[in-house]
Motif scaffolding. Structure first.
Motif, PDB file in Angstrom:
ATOM      1  N   UNK A  57       2.316  -1.389   4.405  1.00  0.00           N
ATOM      2  CA  UNK A  57       2.326   0.036   4.076  1.00  0.00           C
ATOM      3  C   UNK A  57       3.775   0.480   3.975  1.00  0.00           C
ATOM      4  N   UNK A  58       4.113   1.190   2.914  1.00  0.00           N
ATOM      5  CA  UNK A  58       5.495   1.642   2.782  1.00  0.00           C
ATOM      6  C   UNK A  58       5.584   2.889   1.915  1.00  0.00           C
ATOM      7  N   UNK A  59       6.590   3.710   2.201  1.00  0.00           N
ATOM      8  CA  UNK A  59       6.961   4.812   1.318  1.00  0.00           C
ATOM      9  C   UNK A  59       8.151   4.433   0.441  1.00  0.00           C
ATOM     10  N   UNK A  60       8.695   3.233   0.648  1.00  0.00           N
ATOM     11  CA  UNK A  60       9.911   2.801  -0.019  1.00  0.00           C
ATOM     12  C   UNK A  60       9.570   2.098  -1.334  1.00  0.00           C
TER      13      UNK A  60
ATOM     14  N   UNK B 200       0.859  -1.181   0.000  1.00  0.00           N
ATOM     15  CA  UNK B 200       0.000   0.000   0.000  1.00  0.00           C
ATOM     16  C   UNK B 200       0.895   1.231   0.000  1.00  0.00           C
ATOM     17  N   UNK B 201       0.785   2.047  -1.030  1.00  0.00           N
ATOM     18  CA  UNK B 201       1.645   3.216  -1.165  1.00  0.00           C
ATOM     19  C   UNK B 201       0.785   4.463  -1.353  1.00  0.00           C
TER      20      UNK B 201
ATOM     21  N   UNK C  64      10.352   2.109   8.729  1.00  0.00           N
ATOM     22  CA  UNK C  64      10.303   3.564   8.804  1.00  0.00           C
ATOM     23  C   UNK C  64      11.235   4.194   9.810  1.00  0.00           C
ATOM     24  N   UNK C  65      11.539   3.491  10.903  1.00  0.00           N
ATOM     25  CA  UNK C  65      12.398   4.045  11.952  1.00  0.00           C
ATOM     26  C   UNK C  65      13.820   3.499  11.896  1.00  0.00           C
ATOM     27  N   UNK C  66      14.195   2.878  10.777  1.00  0.00           N
ATOM     28  CA  UNK C  66      15.481   2.201  10.687  1.00  0.00           C
ATOM     29  C   UNK C  66      16.332   2.802   9.581  1.00  0.00           C
ATOM     30  N   UNK C  67      17.662   2.683   9.728  1.00  0.00           N
ATOM     31  CA  UNK C  67      18.537   3.118   8.646  1.00  0.00           C
ATOM     32  C   UNK C  67      18.402   2.157   7.475  1.00  0.00           C
ATOM     33  N   UNK C  68      18.929   2.548   6.315  1.00  0.00           N
ATOM     34  CA  UNK C  68      18.678   1.789   5.089  1.00  0.00           C
ATOM     35  C   UNK C  68      19.196   0.359   5.153  1.00  0.00           C
ATOM     36  N   UNK C  69      20.385   0.170   5.720  1.00  0.00           N
ATOM     37  CA  UNK C  69      20.958  -1.177   5.774  1.00  0.00           C
ATOM     38  C   UNK C  69      20.147  -2.077   6.710  1.00  0.00           C
ATOM     39  N   UNK C  70      19.799  -1.540   7.890  1.00  0.00           N
ATOM     40  CA  UNK C  70      18.999  -2.316   8.838  1.00  0.00           C
ATOM     41  C   UNK C  70      17.617  -2.578   8.269  1.00  0.00           C
ATOM     42  N   UNK C  71      17.050  -1.560   7.604  1.00  0.00           N
ATOM     43  CA  UNK C  71      15.735  -1.724   7.000  1.00  0.00           C
ATOM     44  C   UNK C  71      15.725  -2.811   5.944  1.00  0.00           C
ATOM     45  N   UNK C  72      16.784  -2.869   5.133  1.00  0.00           N
ATOM     46  CA  UNK C  72      16.872  -3.902   4.096  1.00  0.00           C
ATOM     47  C   UNK C  72      16.911  -5.297   4.716  1.00  0.00           C
TER      48      UNK C  72
END
Length: 227
Positions: free
Chosen positions: A200-203, A40-41, A172-180
């Motif tokens: 739900x994501x903005x990515x 969902x974007x 949403x609350x994580x840096x890019x590497x941790x989020x990945x």
């Protein structure tokens, strides 16, 4: 084709605000089938999180119908909704929502214990091991990094083997590497347990991993297409 796991028909949501009744969602009609991954974007305020909450019975539609696992959520009382979520729905929030006075193991085991599972702690430890946190099982949330806390939240959501996993901005609350890494774990849990995943994501990178992407704007579905 089999009946959809989730089915929304002209679903609407209006909430009381300071300026009166605010229309959040306008006539959402949508089916999600078992095993699908759906992203969902849309811009902030478009209704993505509200739609996710309707799907999990965490908000009640003020118009139309929402059915999950063959049951009309609007016809169920709060106790019945809680039982449905406990048995069939795993929810992952952006802000983790861990209980600060409980260890990682206790956070994961508690929903299983409430469901009366005698193997609650064993299964909780298995799920923590699956997300790479077996050695941190006895640590409290304050002793864990943001990425580790989200891993605990993933383990808690997956432990009951839910048919449906709902994730609201899980990175949403994580840096890019941790989020990945969290995304890889989330899809891995989905694959391992065969659950349907709605997130739900903005990515755009995360959305592209889904089978289908649904774009919302101003509380309405703007587009729905394969990723």
């Amino acid at each position: 084709m089999s009946s959809p796991l989730l089915s929304l028909n002209d679903a609407r949501l209006a909430l009381e605000g300071n300026a009166g009744l605010i229309e959040i969602l306008h006539g959402i009609t949508l089916d999600v089938h078992s095993g699908e991954t759906v992203g969902l974007v849309g811009p902030s305020g478009s209704g993505k999180s509200s739609l996710l909450m309707l799907m999990g019975g965490l908000e009640r539609a003020t118009g139309g119908t929402v059915r999950a696992m063959g049951q009309d959520l609007g016809a169920m009382n709060e106790d019945a909704l809680a039982r449905l979520r406990r048995a069939h729905v795993g929810v992952v929030f952006q802000s983790f929502h861990l209980i600060p006075t409980m260890t990682a193991l206790e956070n994961v085991a508690t929903p299983l214990e409430l469901a009366g599972r005698p193997d609650a702690r064993t299964r909780a430890l298995e799920e923590l091991e699956a997300v790479g946190l077996a050695t941190r099982a006895n640590h409290y949330p304050s002793q864990l990094s943001g990425g580790e806390q989200q891993r605990v939240a993933l383990a808690r959501a997956a432990a009951p083997r839910p048919a449906l996993i709902l994730a609201d901005e899980p990175t949403g609350n994580l840096d890019s590497a941790t989020g990945a890494a969290i995304v890889d774990l989330l899809f891995g849990l989905r694959d391992r347990h065969g659950a349907t995943l709605v997130l739900v994501t903005h990515d755009p990178v995360l959305a592209a991993r889904c089978d289908r992407v649904i774009a919302l704007r101003d509380g309405r579905i703007e587009t729905a297409a394969a990723a």
